[in-house]
Design an enzyme around this catalytic site. Structure first.
Site, mmCIF file in Angstrom:
data_model
loop_
_atom_site.group_PDB
_atom_site.id
_atom_site.type_symbol
_atom_site.label_atom_id
_atom_site.label_comp_id
_atom_site.label_asym_id
_atom_site.label_seq_id
_atom_site.Cartn_x
_atom_site.Cartn_y
_atom_site.Cartn_z
ATOM 1 C CB VAL A 192 62.975 42.836 45.013
ATOM 2 C CG1 VAL A 192 63.324 43.970 44.065
ATOM 3 C CG2 VAL A 192 63.556 43.089 46.407
ATOM 4 C CB THR A 228 34.730 45.790 41.890
ATOM 5 O OG1 THR A 228 34.176 45.115 43.015
ATOM 6 C CG2 THR A 228 35.290 47.144 42.308
ATOM 7 C CE LYS A 245 44.751 47.167 46.279
ATOM 8 N NZ LYS A 245 44.925 46.205 45.193
ATOM 9 C CD GLN A 282 37.811 45.076 44.989
ATOM 10 O OE1 GLN A 282 37.463 46.182 45.347
ATOM 11 N NE2 GLN A 282 37.404 43.989 45.609
ATOM 12 N NE ARG A 330 16.825 55.319 46.734
ATOM 13 C CZ ARG A 330 16.091 56.085 45.943
ATOM 14 N NH1 ARG A 330 15.772 57.288 46.342
ATOM 15 N NH2 ARG A 330 15.688 55.645 44.780
ATOM 16 C CG ASP A 390 44.705 40.610 42.657
ATOM 17 O OD1 ASP A 390 44.241 40.611 43.805
ATOM 18 O OD2 ASP A 390 44.063 40.205 41.664
ATOM 19 N N GLY A 423 41.427 40.680 48.730
ATOM 20 C CA GLY A 423 42.311 39.857 49.548
ATOM 21 C C GLY A 423 43.695 40.432 49.511
ATOM 22 C CG HIS A 424 44.812 43.929 50.975
ATOM 23 N ND1 HIS A 424 44.939 44.291 49.665
ATOM 24 C CD2 HIS A 424 43.976 44.823 51.528
ATOM 25 C CE1 HIS A 424 44.206 45.366 49.440
ATOM 26 N NE2 HIS A 424 43.610 45.704 50.556
#
Ligand code: GDP
Length: 431
Positions: free
Chosen positions: A414, A239, A16, A224, A143, A13, A40-41
């Site tokens: 900013v 994660t 990114k 992440q 697998r 968070d 979640g971006h």
């Protein structure tokens, strides 16, 4: 630079999505290499907010090809929900999305197992998003996973799904007390989605290697942050994938030596979602204020993020691991009104002061941060576009981070908007 990787150097968070959107201008491919729809971006374009979960952030830049690599775990139901939502808002996804045939699928039992495992752990729970990500990666390592390519072959999918359900239904019933999942309804749901999936499926590694040979620009986007990486992070509160830039090679089929540059993203303070150590956490009113000012609620789950001061040890560790070449610092505007602004510059553990991030979680559990204080500023800075127009205190803070982290900070953000970016010449203290 023709192949750039963008990674978070904190607990995710970091903003990114916004920085990737800015960097994606003029880029040909934007590629996700790990994670699932637990990420979640948030990208704000022209005042409109888009929250992306599986679809790479380049989708908001027309002309960009967006690739979901094999290191990502794909929940087809969620993927098409996201595509449909974006298309309804006028974002054209269908022509510009590719999905690796090797990517593993998240199936309904993964979500049920995720919730069951968290219940089972009780107080020791990890605080997952409950989206089935961890169990899907566990099946991949064991697998027993099903991949996108399996979905496209009706018979093969039926055989593999039947075999998987036979085992999973036993575990669901006997360990977690959950009802069994029906083969027929699961199969029908996913077989219908398979038809929609066909046009997107590709050999992503081949596509990217070829694009690179042709001189196309590729941007790899991490989800992440490095402190949540399966190996490097604060295990087990991490994660289930490789969030660092090392995840690119395995997660896309792109040679690691062809990555030209690693761009790190750090928030001007720290946040973390879920359980786990967070030495510079700021409990109480100040932490609440930081959360409200920074709107620190999960983009995927809406969960309140834990907030704290900038952690120099964690960021330096993540920067070193990734070999970060340059850093963007986001959310500097959120610090307006905080005085002092604090930075954790060490951890006091027993009689020792640690100045580098410890490998053993036991050290983290028992440590208290050593803070260095900086003078705060009161001015609203969200409309500032030049570094020398920032209050002196904000500049001092950024310059301190640059020197202490030993990495140039050419980008300061900013505000959430695409245009709220200050570009600056890194100082002499930076590498
Ligand atoms: P990501 O997963 O790293 O992309 O981060 P998220 O999207 O989950 O969270 C970052 C949040 O901060 C989003 O709501 C962004 O719109 C917002 N954001 C990004 N950069 C800035 C910034 O410089 N200032 C402020 N106030 N918000 C920002």
């Amino acid at each position: 630079m023709s192949a750039v990787c963008v990674v978070g150097v904190q607990w995710g968070d970091e903003g990114k999505g916004k920085v990737i959107d800015v960097l994606a201008k003029g880029v040909d491919f934007v590629v996700r290499y790990q994670g699932g729809n637990n990420a979640g971006h948030t990208v704000v374009v022209g005042g409109e907010t888009f929250v992306l979960h599986l679809v790479p952030s380049g989708v908001l830049r027309p002309g960009t090809v967006n690739v979901i690599g094999n290191g990502v775990v794909v929940d087809p139901v969620q993927l098409f929900r996201e595509i449909d939502g974006l298309e309804r808002r006028g974002v054209r996804v269908a022509e510009c999305l590719r999905v690796s045939a090797r990517a593993h699928l998240i199936l309904p039992y993964h979500r049920t197992l995720d919730a069951g495992a968290e219940r089972w752990k009780g107080a020791g729970r990890i605080g997952t998003t409950g989206r089935g990500i961890g169990p899907a990666y566990a099946d991949k390592a064991a697998r027993t996973g099903l991949r996108v390519a399996d979905l496209l072959d009706r018979e093969r999918f039926a055989t593999r799904l039947r075999a998987a359900l036979a085992e999973k239904n036993e575990v669901l019933a006997k360990v977690y007390g959950e009802p069994p999942l029906s083969f027929e309804s699961t199969f029908e749901t996913y077989a219908a989605l398979a038809e929609r999936m066909v046009p997107f499926v590709c050999d992503a590694g081949d596509l990217l290697r070829r694009a690179h040979r042709e001189g196309r620009k590729i941007l790899f986007e991490g989800a992440q942050g490095t402190m949540l990486d399966l190996d490097a992070g604060t295990y087990p509160y991490v994660t289930s994938s490789s969030t660092g830039c090392w995840g690119v090679a395995g997660g896309t089929g792109f040679p690691p030596r062809r990555i030209d540059e690693v761009v790190g993203i750090a928030k001007a303070y720290c946040t973390r979602v879920g359980e786990g150590p967070f030495p510079s956490e700021l409990p109480g009113d100040l932490g609440d204020l930081l959360r409200e000012r920074g709107k620190e609620y999960g983009a995927t789950t809406g969960r309140p993020r834990r907030c704290g001061w900038f952690d120099l040890l964690a960021a330096r560790y993540a920067i070193e691991l990734n070999g970060v070449d340059r850093l963007a610092v986001t959310n500097v505007d959120v610090l307006s009104g905080f005085d002092p602004i604090r930075v954790a510059v060490g951890y006091r553990c027993g009689g020792r002061v640690l100045e580098s991030f410890p490998a053993d979680r036991a050290d983290l559990d028992g440590c208290a941060p050593v803070f260095r204080d900086f003078r705060g500023f009161r001015e609203e800075i969200t409309a500032v576009t030049a570094f020398d127009r920032l209050p002196q205190e904000a500049r001092t803070y950024v310059e301190f981070l640059e020197g202490a982290l030993g990495v140039p900070i050419p980008v300061v953000s900013v505000g959430p908007g695409r245009e709220q970016v200050i570009r600056r010449d890194p100082g002499k203290g930076a590498r």
